[in-house]
Structures are given as C-alpha cells and as structure tokens.
Scaffold this motif. Structure first.
Motif, PDB file in Angstrom:
ATOM      1  N   LYS A 101      -6.059   8.504  20.480  1.00  0.00           N
ATOM      2  CA  LYS A 101      -5.128   7.623  21.172  1.00  0.00           C
ATOM      3  C   LYS A 101      -5.166   6.200  20.606  1.00  0.00           C
ATOM      4  O   LYS A 101      -5.214   5.214  21.334  1.00  0.00           O
ATOM      5  CB  LYS A 101      -5.399   7.624  22.683  1.00  0.00           C
ATOM      6  CG  LYS A 101      -5.150   8.978  23.320  1.00  0.00           C
ATOM      7  CD  LYS A 101      -5.422   8.950  24.795  1.00  0.00           C
ATOM      8  CE  LYS A 101      -5.045  10.217  25.511  1.00  0.00           C
ATOM      9  NZ  LYS A 101      -5.504  11.451  25.044  1.00  0.00           N
ATOM     10  N   GLU A 102      -5.155   6.125  19.290  1.00  0.00           N
ATOM     11  CA  GLU A 102      -5.143   4.845  18.573  1.00  0.00           C
ATOM     12  C   GLU A 102      -3.799   4.696  17.875  1.00  0.00           C
ATOM     13  O   GLU A 102      -3.153   5.684  17.522  1.00  0.00           O
ATOM     14  CB  GLU A 102      -6.268   4.800  17.530  1.00  0.00           C
ATOM     15  CG  GLU A 102      -7.656   4.879  18.100  1.00  0.00           C
ATOM     16  CD  GLU A 102      -8.100   3.606  18.806  1.00  0.00           C
ATOM     17  OE1 GLU A 102      -7.422   2.565  18.679  1.00  0.00           O
ATOM     18  OE2 GLU A 102      -9.135   3.648  19.481  1.00  0.00           O
ATOM     19  N   ASP A 103      -3.368   3.448  17.652  1.00  0.00           N
ATOM     20  CA  ASP A 103      -2.083   3.250  16.981  1.00  0.00           C
ATOM     21  C   ASP A 103      -2.177   2.403  15.724  1.00  0.00           C
ATOM     22  O   ASP A 103      -1.169   2.126  15.085  1.00  0.00           O
ATOM     23  CB  ASP A 103      -1.056   2.648  17.940  1.00  0.00           C
ATOM     24  CG  ASP A 103      -1.386   1.217  18.342  1.00  0.00           C
ATOM     25  OD1 ASP A 103      -2.458   0.698  17.970  1.00  0.00           O
ATOM     26  OD2 ASP A 103      -0.558   0.603  19.033  1.00  0.00           O
ATOM     27  N   THR A 104      -3.399   1.989  15.335  1.00  0.00           N
ATOM     28  CA  THR A 104      -3.545   1.115  14.177  1.00  0.00           C
ATOM     29  C   THR A 104      -4.792   1.475  13.383  1.00  0.00           C
ATOM     30  O   THR A 104      -5.861   1.692  13.954  1.00  0.00           O
ATOM     31  CB  THR A 104      -3.654  -0.363  14.620  1.00  0.00           C
ATOM     32  OG1 THR A 104      -2.510  -0.696  15.412  1.00  0.00           O
ATOM     33  CG2 THR A 104      -3.738  -1.307  13.436  1.00  0.00           C
ATOM     34  N   MET A 139       0.835  -1.202   0.000  1.00  0.00           N
ATOM     35  CA  MET A 139       0.000   0.000   0.000  1.00  0.00           C
ATOM     36  C   MET A 139       0.872   1.255   0.000  1.00  0.00           C
ATOM     37  O   MET A 139       1.998   1.241   0.479  1.00  0.00           O
ATOM     38  CB  MET A 139      -0.889   0.029   1.246  1.00  0.00           C
ATOM     39  CG  MET A 139      -1.910  -1.063   1.299  1.00  0.00           C
ATOM     40  SD  MET A 139      -2.896  -0.952   2.816  1.00  0.00           S
ATOM     41  CE  MET A 139      -4.167   0.138   2.246  1.00  0.00           C
ATOM     42  N   LYS A 140       0.289   2.327  -0.517  1.00  0.00           N
ATOM     43  CA  LYS A 140       0.928   3.636  -0.487  1.00  0.00           C
ATOM     44  C   LYS A 140      -0.057   4.611   0.148  1.00  0.00           C
ATOM     45  O   LYS A 140      -1.229   4.290   0.346  1.00  0.00           O
ATOM     46  CB  LYS A 140       1.278   4.083  -1.906  1.00  0.00           C
ATOM     47  CG  LYS A 140       2.278   3.183  -2.607  1.00  0.00           C
ATOM     48  CD  LYS A 140       2.544   3.681  -4.018  1.00  0.00           C
ATOM     49  CE  LYS A 140       3.449   2.757  -4.758  1.00  0.00           C
ATOM     50  NZ  LYS A 140       2.783   1.651  -5.397  1.00  0.00           N
ATOM     51  N   MET A 141       0.411   5.821   0.438  1.00  0.00           N
ATOM     52  CA  MET A 141      -0.450   6.820   1.063  1.00  0.00           C
ATOM     53  C   MET A 141       0.009   8.209   0.652  1.00  0.00           C
ATOM     54  O   MET A 141       1.211   8.477   0.590  1.00  0.00           O
ATOM     55  CB  MET A 141      -0.376   6.675   2.593  1.00  0.00           C
ATOM     56  CG  MET A 141      -1.338   7.553   3.352  1.00  0.00           C
ATOM     57  SD  MET A 141      -1.252   7.307   5.149  1.00  0.00           S
ATOM     58  CE  MET A 141      -1.541   5.563   5.318  1.00  0.00           C
ATOM     59  N   LYS A 175      -2.285  -8.971   8.338  1.00  0.00           N
ATOM     60  CA  LYS A 175      -0.989  -8.560   7.800  1.00  0.00           C
ATOM     61  C   LYS A 175      -0.734  -7.143   8.300  1.00  0.00           C
ATOM     62  O   LYS A 175      -1.620  -6.286   8.227  1.00  0.00           O
ATOM     63  CB  LYS A 175      -1.013  -8.579   6.274  1.00  0.00           C
ATOM     64  CG  LYS A 175       0.293  -8.124   5.667  1.00  0.00           C
ATOM     65  CD  LYS A 175       0.263  -8.130   4.158  1.00  0.00           C
ATOM     66  CE  LYS A 175       1.611  -7.668   3.634  1.00  0.00           C
ATOM     67  NZ  LYS A 175       1.621  -7.560   2.195  1.00  0.00           N
ATOM     68  N   ILE A 176       0.445  -6.890   8.802  1.00  0.00           N
ATOM     69  CA  ILE A 176       0.796  -5.565   9.316  1.00  0.00           C
ATOM     70  C   ILE A 176       1.733  -4.881   8.329  1.00  0.00           C
ATOM     71  O   ILE A 176       2.732  -5.461   7.902  1.00  0.00           O
ATOM     72  CB  ILE A 176       1.485  -5.658  10.699  1.00  0.00           C
ATOM     73  CG1 ILE A 176       0.628  -6.445  11.701  1.00  0.00           C
ATOM     74  CG2 ILE A 176       1.822  -4.260  11.220  1.00  0.00           C
ATOM     75  CD1 ILE A 176      -0.720  -5.842  11.989  1.00  0.00           C
ATOM     76  N   GLU A 177       1.379  -3.670   7.946  1.00  0.00           N
ATOM     77  CA  GLU A 177       2.240  -2.843   7.098  1.00  0.00           C
ATOM     78  C   GLU A 177       2.432  -1.499   7.790  1.00  0.00           C
ATOM     79  O   GLU A 177       1.530  -1.018   8.474  1.00  0.00           O
ATOM     80  CB  GLU A 177       1.601  -2.609   5.730  1.00  0.00           C
ATOM     81  CG  GLU A 177       1.551  -3.826   4.847  1.00  0.00           C
ATOM     82  CD  GLU A 177       1.161  -3.503   3.407  1.00  0.00           C
ATOM     83  OE1 GLU A 177       1.253  -2.328   2.990  1.00  0.00           O
ATOM     84  OE2 GLU A 177       0.762  -4.441   2.710  1.00  0.00           O
ATOM     85  N   ILE A 178       3.579  -0.915   7.599  1.00  0.00           N
ATOM     86  CA  ILE A 178       3.848   0.443   8.077  1.00  0.00           C
ATOM     87  C   ILE A 178       3.939   1.312   6.822  1.00  0.00           C
ATOM     88  O   ILE A 178       4.817   1.115   5.983  1.00  0.00           O
ATOM     89  CB  ILE A 178       5.150   0.541   8.889  1.00  0.00           C
ATOM     90  CG1 ILE A 178       5.156  -0.472  10.038  1.00  0.00           C
ATOM     91  CG2 ILE A 178       5.349   1.977   9.385  1.00  0.00           C
ATOM     92  CD1 ILE A 178       4.061  -0.294  11.066  1.00  0.00           C
ATOM     93  N   VAL A 179       3.005   2.241   6.679  1.00  0.00           N
ATOM     94  CA  VAL A 179       2.947   3.113   5.517  1.00  0.00           C
ATOM     95  C   VAL A 179       2.980   4.555   6.019  1.00  0.00           C
ATOM     96  O   VAL A 179       2.108   4.962   6.788  1.00  0.00           O
ATOM     97  CB  VAL A 179       1.662   2.861   4.695  1.00  0.00           C
ATOM     98  CG1 VAL A 179       1.629   3.743   3.464  1.00  0.00           C
ATOM     99  CG2 VAL A 179       1.537   1.386   4.299  1.00  0.00           C
ATOM    100  N   GLU A 180       3.991   5.296   5.610  1.00  0.00           N
ATOM    101  CA  GLU A 180       4.162   6.688   6.061  1.00  0.00           C
ATOM    102  C   GLU A 180       4.131   6.781   7.592  1.00  0.00           C
ATOM    103  O   GLU A 180       3.495   7.665   8.159  1.00  0.00           O
ATOM    104  CB  GLU A 180       3.103   7.596   5.440  1.00  0.00           C
ATOM    105  CG  GLU A 180       3.167   7.703   3.942  1.00  0.00           C
ATOM    106  CD  GLU A 180       4.437   8.348   3.429  1.00  0.00           C
ATOM    107  OE1 GLU A 180       4.970   9.258   4.073  1.00  0.00           O
ATOM    108  OE2 GLU A 180       4.901   7.901   2.364  1.00  0.00           O
ATOM    109  N   HIS A 181       4.785   5.827   8.249  1.00  0.00           N
ATOM    110  CA  HIS A 181       4.879   5.765   9.717  1.00  0.00           C
ATOM    111  C   HIS A 181       3.537   5.489  10.394  1.00  0.00           C
ATOM    112  O   HIS A 181       3.359   5.809  11.568  1.00  0.00           O
ATOM    113  CB  HIS A 181       5.519   7.035  10.284  1.00  0.00           C
ATOM    114  CG  HIS A 181       6.850   7.339   9.677  1.00  0.00           C
ATOM    115  ND1 HIS A 181       7.989   6.623   9.962  1.00  0.00           N
ATOM    116  CD2 HIS A 181       7.211   8.260   8.750  1.00  0.00           C
ATOM    117  CE1 HIS A 181       9.000   7.095   9.261  1.00  0.00           C
ATOM    118  NE2 HIS A 181       8.562   8.088   8.505  1.00  0.00           N
ATOM    119  N   ILE A 182       2.596   4.934   9.658  1.00  0.00           N
ATOM    120  CA  ILE A 182       1.283   4.582  10.211  1.00  0.00           C
ATOM    121  C   ILE A 182       1.150   3.069  10.156  1.00  0.00           C
ATOM    122  O   ILE A 182       1.366   2.451   9.109  1.00  0.00           O
ATOM    123  CB  ILE A 182       0.143   5.263   9.425  1.00  0.00           C
ATOM    124  CG1 ILE A 182       0.250   6.781   9.605  1.00  0.00           C
ATOM    125  CG2 ILE A 182      -1.224   4.746   9.871  1.00  0.00           C
ATOM    126  CD1 ILE A 182      -0.709   7.576   8.755  1.00  0.00           C
TER     127      ILE A 182
END
Length: 103
Positions: free
Chosen positions: A20-23, A2-4, A49-56
């Motif tokens: 106060k959410e992290d996902t 994914m991209k953002m 599946k966990i992805e980190i996109v733009e630090h999210i």
C-alpha cells in the motif's frame, strides 16, 4: 530522465500494491566513507524531484538527481531476494572501512 524495464515495472507495481505504497524514493544514506544510494518505498520529501516512470511515482533526493538522470531501473531475480539494478549508475569506489557491503 530515468527509464525502467517492463520486468522491473511489473515487480514494483505488485510490491507497491501489496505494501500500500505509492512512491519509490531514492536518497543518499550516510556511509563510512561516502554516502550510499538507497531506494525504499516511502513518501517524497520536500525538495525531491518527482518523476513518473512506467506509471510508477519516483521521488529523487536533489543530491542524487544528476547521478540517476540516465539510469535504467531493472531487477535481478536470480538470487533468494529480488534486487533493484541501476544500469548506468556509477557506484563510488569502495573504501577500507569495516563495512564491506557498499553496493
């Protein structure tokens, strides 16, 4: 993967900090004719599946991983509420049930 857009990343980071959410989690919700893709701020579930996109941190239910692999997350802030836009996601055809808001 994914991209953002920068605009979407900025908006989501602000919203997540306020709530106060992290996902951000994408999953299918049962619909009248077919599952409906849903996105909410909620914890990942087993098998996501966990992805980190733009630090999210993004959790993706296995059932929708392939549907979202080439999607770019953006936002539309032209209306009263800001909406997520999934560029590259193919929405299923609408059906003839009573629920007309499929997207």
């Amino acid at each position: 993967m994914m991209k953002m857009t920068e605009q979407a990343a900025s908006f989501l980071k602000k919203e997540m900090a306020e709530k106060k959410e992290d996902t951000l989690r994408f999953y299918n919700l049962a619909g009248c004719c077919h599952p409906t893709l849903t996105a909410e701020f909620e914890p990942a579930e087993d098998g996501d599946k966990i992805e980190i996109v733009e630090h999210i941190r993004i959790a993706i239910e296995q059932a929708v991983v392939d549907d979202l692999k080439d999607v770019t997350i953006g936002i539309d802030d032209s209306g009263e509420e800001v909406e997520l836009v999934l560029d590259g996601y193919v929405f299923p055809d609408a059906c003839d049930c009573e629920e007309h808001d499929h997207q």
